[in-house]
Scaffold this motif. Structure first.
Motif, PDB file in Angstrom:
ATOM      1  N   ALA A  25       0.856  -1.187   0.000  1.00  0.00           N
ATOM      2  CA  ALA A  25       0.000   0.000   0.000  1.00  0.00           C
ATOM      3  C   ALA A  25       0.891   1.236   0.000  1.00  0.00           C
TER       4      ALA A  25
ATOM      5  N   SER B 115      -4.049   2.211   6.189  1.00  0.00           N
ATOM      6  CA  SER B 115      -5.509   2.220   6.023  1.00  0.00           C
ATOM      7  C   SER B 115      -6.114   3.312   6.889  1.00  0.00           C
TER       8      SER B 115
ATOM      9  N   LEU C 190     -12.014   3.099   6.172  1.00  0.00           N
ATOM     10  CA  LEU C 190     -11.819   1.704   5.779  1.00  0.00           C
ATOM     11  C   LEU C 190     -11.858   0.805   7.010  1.00  0.00           C
TER      12      LEU C 190
ATOM     13  N   THR D  51      -9.557  -4.304  -1.184  1.00  0.00           N
ATOM     14  CA  THR D  51      -8.710  -4.148  -2.359  1.00  0.00           C
ATOM     15  C   THR D  51      -8.840  -2.728  -2.889  1.00  0.00           C
ATOM     16  N   TYR D  52      -7.815  -2.306  -3.600  1.00  0.00           N
ATOM     17  CA  TYR D  52      -7.875  -1.017  -4.293  1.00  0.00           C
ATOM     18  C   TYR D  52      -8.322  -1.224  -5.736  1.00  0.00           C
TER      19      TYR D  52
ATOM     20  N   ASN E 152     -11.027   6.586   1.586  1.00  0.00           N
ATOM     21  CA  ASN E 152      -9.725   5.999   1.940  1.00  0.00           C
ATOM     22  C   ASN E 152      -8.709   6.465   0.896  1.00  0.00           C
TER      23      ASN E 152
ATOM     24  N   PRO F 227      -5.569   5.006  -1.127  1.00  0.00           N
ATOM     25  CA  PRO F 227      -6.534   5.234  -2.201  1.00  0.00           C
ATOM     26  C   PRO F 227      -7.892   4.616  -1.870  1.00  0.00           C
ATOM     27  N   PRO F 228      -8.923   4.961  -2.650  1.00  0.00           N
ATOM     28  CA  PRO F 228     -10.242   4.372  -2.415  1.00  0.00           C
ATOM     29  C   PRO F 228     -10.163   2.840  -2.415  1.00  0.00           C
ATOM     30  N   ALA F 229     -10.992   2.213  -1.584  1.00  0.00           N
ATOM     31  CA  ALA F 229     -10.922   0.757  -1.415  1.00  0.00           C
ATOM     32  C   ALA F 229     -12.317   0.148  -1.375  1.00  0.00           C
ATOM     33  N   THR F 230     -12.370  -1.149  -1.660  1.00  0.00           N
ATOM     34  CA  THR F 230     -13.603  -1.911  -1.592  1.00  0.00           C
ATOM     35  C   THR F 230     -13.408  -3.068  -0.620  1.00  0.00           C
TER      36      THR F 230
END
Length: 189
Positions: free
Chosen positions: A20, A24, A28, A146-147, A174, A176-179
């Motif tokens: 990363a 985090s 997140l 995950t990104y 977040n 970078p943006p995350a799922t």
């Protein structure tokens, strides 16, 4: 030394293992721990890094005696041991999770994964998943993020272990943006 300084030092030591560009964030951490409470556990955290998820797991009320963490990075493990001496912390490879945590097979409710699975060899990812699902009880959840645009666990590993993945939430704030995804054993058809 701050969390950010520890993160930067570990990243410089081994960027592929860290996986990363920043620790985090709080959004997140909230998303991946959603629903945990004082009644939850045991919980296993893989790759806690600077402890963003660890902090949130404990803030949700999960008792420290029901939380175990596995961290491969020496700097991260030292930081976590100083900040949370009350949890069971193992410095080692998450592929050996079954032997590194104090919980028995089938007794764990949730595994929270902060590992960069996409940058790991498939054999190692398989061992991590196999060991984690050995620990998880019936109905247990493996949570990861995950990104990228899809679940980071390869289809063939999901198929071999009989797992299904469900997208839980997108965290645009977040960096970078995350799922967040949840993996569970497939039920009978």
């Amino acid at each position: 030394m701050t969390k950010a300084t520890h993160f930067a030092a570990e990243w410089l030591r081994n960027p592929k293992r860290v996986g990363a560009i920043a620790p985090s964030g709080a959004d997140l951490a909230r998303a991946i721990t959603n629903g945990l409470s004082h009644d939850s556990g045991p919980v296993v955290e893989l790759g806690p890094g600077t402890g963003s998820f660890t902090d949130r797991i404990l803030a949700c009320g999960v008792p420290a005696c029901r939380l175990a963490a596995v961290e491969a990075g020496a700097g991260f493990a030292d930081l976590l041991a100083k900040r949370h001496p009350e949890i069971a912390l193992a410095h080692g490879d998450a592929a050996r999770v079954r032997t590194l945590v104090p919980f028995t097979s089938g007794s764990v409710e949730t595994v929270i994964c902060g590992l960069p699975l996409l940058s790991m060899p498939l054999a190692q990812v398989f061992r991590i998943m196999h060991g984690s699902f050995n620990l998880l009880g019936e109905g247990g959840e493996f949570r990861l993020f995950t990104y990228g645009p899809k679940c980071p666990l390869p289809f063939r590993i999901k198929q071999r272990l009989g797992l299904r993945s469900d997208r839980q939430s997108f965290v645009p704030l977040n960096m970078p943006p995350a799922t967040v995804y949840t993996l569970r054993r497939k039920g009978p058809p």
